[in-house]
Structure formats: C-alpha cells, structure tokens
Design an enzyme around this catalytic site. Structure first.
Site, PDB file in Angstrom:
ATOM      1  N   ARG A 103       0.861  -1.183   0.000  1.00 25.65           N
ATOM      2  CA  ARG A 103       0.000   0.000   0.000  1.00 25.65           C
ATOM      3  C   ARG A 103       0.898   1.234   0.000  1.00 25.65           C
ATOM      4  O   ARG A 103       1.810   1.334   0.826  1.00 25.65           O
ATOM      5  CB  ARG A 103      -0.842  -0.069   1.278  1.00 25.65           C
ATOM      6  CG  ARG A 103      -1.835   1.014   1.452  1.00 25.65           C
ATOM      7  CD  ARG A 103      -2.634   0.738   2.703  1.00 25.65           C
ATOM      8  NE  ARG A 103      -1.999   1.274   3.898  1.00 25.65           N
ATOM      9  CZ  ARG A 103      -2.658   1.769   4.939  1.00 25.65           C
ATOM     10  NH1 ARG A 103      -3.972   1.769   4.933  1.00 25.65           N
ATOM     11  NH2 ARG A 103      -2.032   2.239   5.981  1.00 25.65           N
ATOM     12  N   THR A 107      -0.829   7.730  -0.920  1.00 25.98           N
ATOM     13  CA  THR A 107      -2.128   7.662  -1.604  1.00 25.98           C
ATOM     14  C   THR A 107      -3.021   6.576  -1.010  1.00 25.98           C
ATOM     15  O   THR A 107      -4.218   6.548  -1.274  1.00 25.98           O
ATOM     16  CB  THR A 107      -1.929   7.339  -3.094  1.00 25.98           C
ATOM     17  OG1 THR A 107      -1.337   6.027  -3.184  1.00 25.98           O
ATOM     18  CG2 THR A 107      -1.022   8.351  -3.771  1.00 25.98           C
ATOM     19  N   ASP A 201       1.736  -0.847  12.512  1.00 27.93           N
ATOM     20  CA  ASP A 201       2.053  -1.462  11.221  1.00 27.93           C
ATOM     21  C   ASP A 201       2.376  -2.943  11.443  1.00 27.93           C
ATOM     22  O   ASP A 201       3.405  -3.286  12.037  1.00 27.93           O
ATOM     23  CB  ASP A 201       3.253  -0.734  10.583  1.00 27.93           C
ATOM     24  CG  ASP A 201       3.496  -1.213   9.162  1.00 27.93           C
ATOM     25  OD1 ASP A 201       3.715  -2.435   8.981  1.00 27.93           O
ATOM     26  OD2 ASP A 201       3.453  -0.394   8.241  1.00 27.93           O
ATOM     27  N   ASP A 204       5.779  -4.247  10.014  1.00 29.94           N
ATOM     28  CA  ASP A 204       6.925  -3.741  10.777  1.00 29.94           C
ATOM     29  C   ASP A 204       7.040  -4.443  12.120  1.00 29.94           C
ATOM     30  O   ASP A 204       8.126  -4.816  12.557  1.00 29.94           O
ATOM     31  CB  ASP A 204       6.787  -2.229  11.012  1.00 29.94           C
ATOM     32  CG  ASP A 204       7.125  -1.420   9.777  1.00 29.94           C
ATOM     33  OD1 ASP A 204       7.690  -1.996   8.829  1.00 29.94           O
ATOM     34  OD2 ASP A 204       6.824  -0.213   9.775  1.00 29.94           O
TER      35      ASP A 204
HETATM   36  O1  LIG Z   1      -6.669  -2.168   3.678  1.00 29.93           O
HETATM   37  P1  LIG Z   1      -5.493  -1.402   3.177  1.00 29.93           P
HETATM   38  O2  LIG Z   1      -5.638   0.091   3.363  1.00 29.93           O
HETATM   39  O3  LIG Z   1      -5.133  -1.738   1.759  1.00 29.93           O
HETATM   40  O4  LIG Z   1      -4.240  -1.753   4.098  1.00 29.93           O
HETATM   41  C1  LIG Z   1      -3.936  -3.021   4.546  1.00 29.93           C
HETATM   42  C2  LIG Z   1      -2.615  -3.516   4.022  1.00 29.93           C
HETATM   43  O5  LIG Z   1      -1.539  -2.710   4.541  1.00 29.93           O
HETATM   44  C3  LIG Z   1      -0.550  -3.542   5.114  1.00 29.93           C
HETATM   45  O6  LIG Z   1       0.398  -3.952   4.186  1.00 29.93           O
HETATM   46  P2  LIG Z   1       1.636  -3.051   3.772  1.00 29.93           P
HETATM   47  O7  LIG Z   1       1.336  -2.260   2.530  1.00 29.93           O
HETATM   48  O8  LIG Z   1       2.129  -2.271   4.927  1.00 29.93           O
HETATM   49  O9  LIG Z   1       2.697  -4.151   3.336  1.00 29.93           O
HETATM   50  P3  LIG Z   1       3.539  -5.152   4.241  1.00 29.93           P
HETATM   51  O10 LIG Z   1       2.621  -6.247   4.620  1.00 29.93           O
HETATM   52  O11 LIG Z   1       4.618  -5.565   3.312  1.00 29.93           O
HETATM   53  O12 LIG Z   1       4.060  -4.392   5.433  1.00 29.93           O
HETATM   54  C4  LIG Z   1      -1.346  -4.746   5.592  1.00 29.93           C
HETATM   55  O13 LIG Z   1      -0.533  -5.871   5.798  1.00 29.93           O
HETATM   56  C5  LIG Z   1      -2.356  -4.931   4.499  1.00 29.93           C
HETATM   57  O14 LIG Z   1      -1.881  -5.710   3.439  1.00 29.93           O
HETATM   58  O1  LIG Z   2      -3.283   0.007  10.868  1.00 27.57           O
HETATM   59  C1  LIG Z   2      -2.767  -0.467   9.845  1.00 27.57           C
HETATM   60  C2  LIG Z   2      -3.268  -0.195   8.549  1.00 27.57           C
HETATM   61  C3  LIG Z   2      -2.670  -0.775   7.478  1.00 27.57           C
HETATM   62  N1  LIG Z   2      -1.616  -1.595   7.651  1.00 27.57           N
HETATM   63  C4  LIG Z   2      -1.113  -1.866   8.876  1.00 27.57           C
HETATM   64  O2  LIG Z   2      -0.132  -2.625   9.008  1.00 27.57           O
HETATM   65  N2  LIG Z   2      -1.705  -1.293   9.948  1.00 27.57           N
HETATM   66 MG   LIG Z   3       3.388  -2.671   6.369  1.00 27.48          MG
END
Ligand SMILES: O=P(O)(O)OC[C@H]1O[C@H](OP(=O)(O)OP(=O)(O)O)[C@H](O)[C@@H]1O
Ligand SMILES: O=c1cc[nH]c(=O)[nH]1
Ligand SMILES: [Mg+2]
Length: 211
Positions: A103, A107, A201, A204
């Site tokens: 994500r 944006t 997150d 993370d």
């Molecule tokens: O419902 P949304 O607004 O789309 O957000 C949710 C997404 O955001 C996070 O991923 P991230 O982009 O941080 O990737 P990661 O899992 O690699 O940390 C989470 O693990 C979801 O996949």
């Molecule tokens: O709260 C949030 C939203 C999106 N992705 C995350 O990891 N945490």
């Molecule tokens: Mg993430």
C-alpha cells in the site's frame, strides 16, 4: 459479503497483547500465529469435505476428508506470511499460493508486486490471509483477482478490520461469495490510514522493521 467477528475470550486476550506497543517481534509473531489458529477454526467451518469409509480397529465406519480440488491458502506478503503456518496447521493438505502487495503510504493505493497462484481457480475454496483490513484496497484487489481466476468461495482471515474497510468491501464485492473472519472491527481509520486503536504497522511489528 458476510462478516464474522470471532467473539471468544482467548481471541480477545491474545489480541490485547498483540495491540500492546511493548510486545516485541518474537512475541508478536507467536501471538499472531496462535490467533490465526483460533480464527481458522471459524473460517474453515464450511470447508468442503467428502465422505470416506474407513476401518477402525473395531469396525468399518464412515467419516469425512477434505475434498478435491484442495483448498488454496493465499497469504498477502509481507505481513500475511506471518499467518500462513497457523492456517496450514489446520489445513495441512491445502495448496499455497502467494500475492505480494504493498500500500502506498501517501495515496493508500494498493499495488501488486508478485503473483504466484494457479491460473485456474474454478471450483476452488480460497482462504486469503492478511492481518489488516484498513481502507480495504488491498483485500478488494486481491479478492477480485481470485474471483477473476474462477474462485467460487473466498474467505479472508484478518486479525483486525476498520469499519471503513468493511464498508468498501461490502460495496466493491457485493454479490460475490466472500466471507471475512476477524478478531475485531475496530473504531475507525486515522488520517494516515491506520486502524484505531489497531496495533500499528503489522508488517513492521512482525518483522522488526519499525525504527
Ligand atoms: O486495507 P489497506 O488500506 O489496503 O491496508 C492493509 C494492508 O496494509 C498492510 O500492508 P503493507 O502495505 O504495509 O505491506 P507489508 O505487509 O509488506 O508491510 C497490511 O498488511 C495490508 O496488506
Ligand atoms: O493500521 C494499519 C493499517 C494498514 N496496515 C497496517 O499494518 N496497519
Ligand atoms: Mg506494512
């Protein structure tokens, strides 16, 4: 789309520790794994089975086994990977596919950077794993891809959901055979698109990449 919030004291207990910012990465990974196993129990309530005849040491009897085609489990990288072991522990014969999605922090739009799944998912039950349903952008795009490939029954297992994301899924996936199983629908999203109170997150915290 159907949503199922798993209401169980063990789920609430583990979720509380997961939310706590003092919880370190090893503990976070362990709790996420345990939580998935509890959610998976609910999520697989309608997993398809077929009848089998077996012999016990005493007599012949009829039971069930998971039917063919096998269910497909799809973790959404990166954070969803931390949910895979807990899920396949309950569904050891499942096939596993992968979707890498990220994500954009500004944006909040989701994009796909890796796909490794069967082209044809006709007649398959699919379990998508992602800890966070925030704006819904990631899960909607993932599920649309699965349905495009022919999946006829999709269950998303998420640790936490925001009401905004649930609404987006209900709108975008109206009329599709989709179920969301979660430990909680939280209060709201903040200006940065984070779930409140949430857990921060997920990727993370799971992989120790927070500063
Ligand atoms: O419902 P949304 O607004 O789309 O957000 C949710 C997404 O955001 C996070 O991923 P991230 O982009 O941080 O990737 P990661 O899992 O690699 O940390 C989470 O693990 C979801 O996949
Ligand atoms: O709260 C949030 C939203 C999106 N992705 C995350 O990891 N945490
Ligand atoms: Mg993430």
């Amino acid at each position: 789309m159907r949503i199922h919030v798993v209401d169980h004291p063990l789920v609430a207990h583990k979720l509380t520790t997961l939310r706590d910012k003092r919880t370190d990465s090893p503990t976070f990974r362990r709790l996420a794994d345990e939580l998935v196993t509890l959610l998976a129990y609910e999520a697989t309530r309608d997993v398809r089975t077929e009848q089998v005849d077996i012999d016990t040491p005493v007599t012949r009897t009829t039971g069930v086994k998971l039917s063919h085609p096998r269910p497909l489990v799809v973790p959404i990288l990166r954070a969803g990977l931390g949910m895979l072991d807990g899920m396949v522990r309950l569904l050891p014969t499942a096939e596993v596919g992968f979707l890498g999605m990220i994500r954009n922090e500004e944006t909040l739009e989701a994009s796909t950077y890796a796909t490794r799944m069967p082209e044809d998912l006709s007649g398959r039950q699919v379990y998508v794993l992602d800890p966070m349903l925030a704006t819904g952008g990631t899960l909607v795009a993932a599920i649309q891809e699965l349905i495009k490939r022919g999946a006829d029954d999709v269950t998303a297992v998420v640790l936490l959901a925001a009401p905004e994301g649930v609404e987006v899924m209900e709108r975008e996936l109206a009329g599709t055979p989709v179920t969301v199983v979660t430990a909680s629908v939280d209060e709201r999203l903040n200006e940065q698109g984070y779930i409140v109170p949430g857990l921060g997150d997920a990727g993370d915290r799971m992989y120790g990449t927070a500063e």
